[in-house]
Write an enzyme that holds these catalytic residues in place. Sequence first.
Site, mmCIF file in Angstrom:
data_model
loop_
_atom_site.group_PDB
_atom_site.id
_atom_site.type_symbol
_atom_site.label_atom_id
_atom_site.label_comp_id
_atom_site.label_asym_id
_atom_site.label_seq_id
_atom_site.Cartn_x
_atom_site.Cartn_y
_atom_site.Cartn_z
ATOM 1 N N HIS A 176 0.813 -1.208 0.000
ATOM 2 C CA HIS A 176 0.000 0.000 0.000
ATOM 3 C C HIS A 176 0.854 1.269 0.000
ATOM 4 O O HIS A 176 0.521 2.259 0.651
ATOM 5 C CB HIS A 176 -0.940 -0.005 1.208
ATOM 6 C CG HIS A 176 -2.241 0.681 0.973
ATOM 7 N ND1 HIS A 176 -2.488 1.980 1.340
ATOM 8 C CD2 HIS A 176 -3.382 0.235 0.386
ATOM 9 C CE1 HIS A 176 -3.725 2.312 1.016
ATOM 10 N NE2 HIS A 176 -4.292 1.268 0.434
ATOM 11 N N GLU A 306 -1.928 -0.925 -6.171
ATOM 12 C CA GLU A 306 -2.029 -2.090 -5.304
ATOM 13 C C GLU A 306 -2.305 -3.345 -6.131
ATOM 14 O O GLU A 306 -3.457 -3.697 -6.386
ATOM 15 C CB GLU A 306 -3.134 -1.865 -4.277
ATOM 16 C CG GLU A 306 -3.023 -0.552 -3.523
ATOM 17 C CD GLU A 306 -4.343 -0.140 -2.886
ATOM 18 O OE1 GLU A 306 -5.039 -1.020 -2.324
ATOM 19 O OE2 GLU A 306 -4.682 1.061 -2.954
#
Length: 344
Positions: A176, A306
């Site tokens: 992330h 992501e």
Amino acid sequence: MFINKKISYNQTIMDDMFKIYIIENDKHRVSFLNIGATIYEWYVKSKKRHVVLTNANLSDYFDSTKGMLGATIGRVANRIKDGILAFDNNVYFLETNFDHGANTGHGGNNGFHTRPFVMQSIESDRITFGYVSKHMEEGFPGEVMVYVHYRLDGDALIINYEAYSDQRTPINLTNHTYFNLSGEDTILNHEIQSNVKYYLPYNDKKQIAGTKMLVMYTPYILLDKIKLADVVMQKELQIPMTNGLDHCYMFDPDRKQLLRVIGGDLELNVSTSYPAVHIYTSGFASKQALKNSDEPFNKYRGIALECQYESDAVSHKYFSDIIFGPDRPYKEEIRYEIKPVIKK
């Protein structure tokens, strides 16, 4: 290299809680936190520039409302509709911490991003972290041993995930990190290009609808290089649900992946073994203080890329099978390559 107790900006940290590790080569220096096996800082030596967002206060890495900057996300990244996990004739009820209670998000408020990983091995250009996720942690069945391997290779940081479970359980791991390549206060001047083929639409609760929509002739198309402002600020994306891009895309399985972001004089190229990537342009920034910056985490300050299986794959029959177990170990890869833009 290992640093503990005090770090360069004179913030004392609690013994045995936060540990910072550094790997480097002649091009890049990357540091990591043990909490969440987190990418803490990434410094491009040729440009003398930090290119990822880093919390100024280490305590923010325990706060799931602070963006989960750089962290390993699990046990299941992205969303699970209604927090209901149903498989193998069992039903599990999870914390619904995303989207006003509509979804379980990123493994729950105490997902992998808040957990203390143990450094397993370190060399000058690579590091491995490990973590044991106990049975029923955050509501997920099975005990899972997770390894996160980071390795510098020239201009690339390669992430390899391994996970081994003693019983069948959903797993979908990602990273992330928020990238800001130019050092500006916004990523809206960055450019993006990708040959993603589909995106996954939401319903009115921001739950994955379960269909794959072609990006062609939609605001979500990224085939030609385009300024992020020209994508994010489109009327169709400037809605309270997303405030820009906050969508899961699927790569075309018949084509070589292309996912590139250009910011100033640097470009980021992303490749992965995963079939999908969630692109988030930080439309819901959380205002905390950032290290290496005079400005807080405002809207559109960074872009997260992501790589993962499809969002809410566990709820949809025709998405990827993300149930892993003793006979099916988990192994996936993400490659982030940051290099100078070649001027033509």
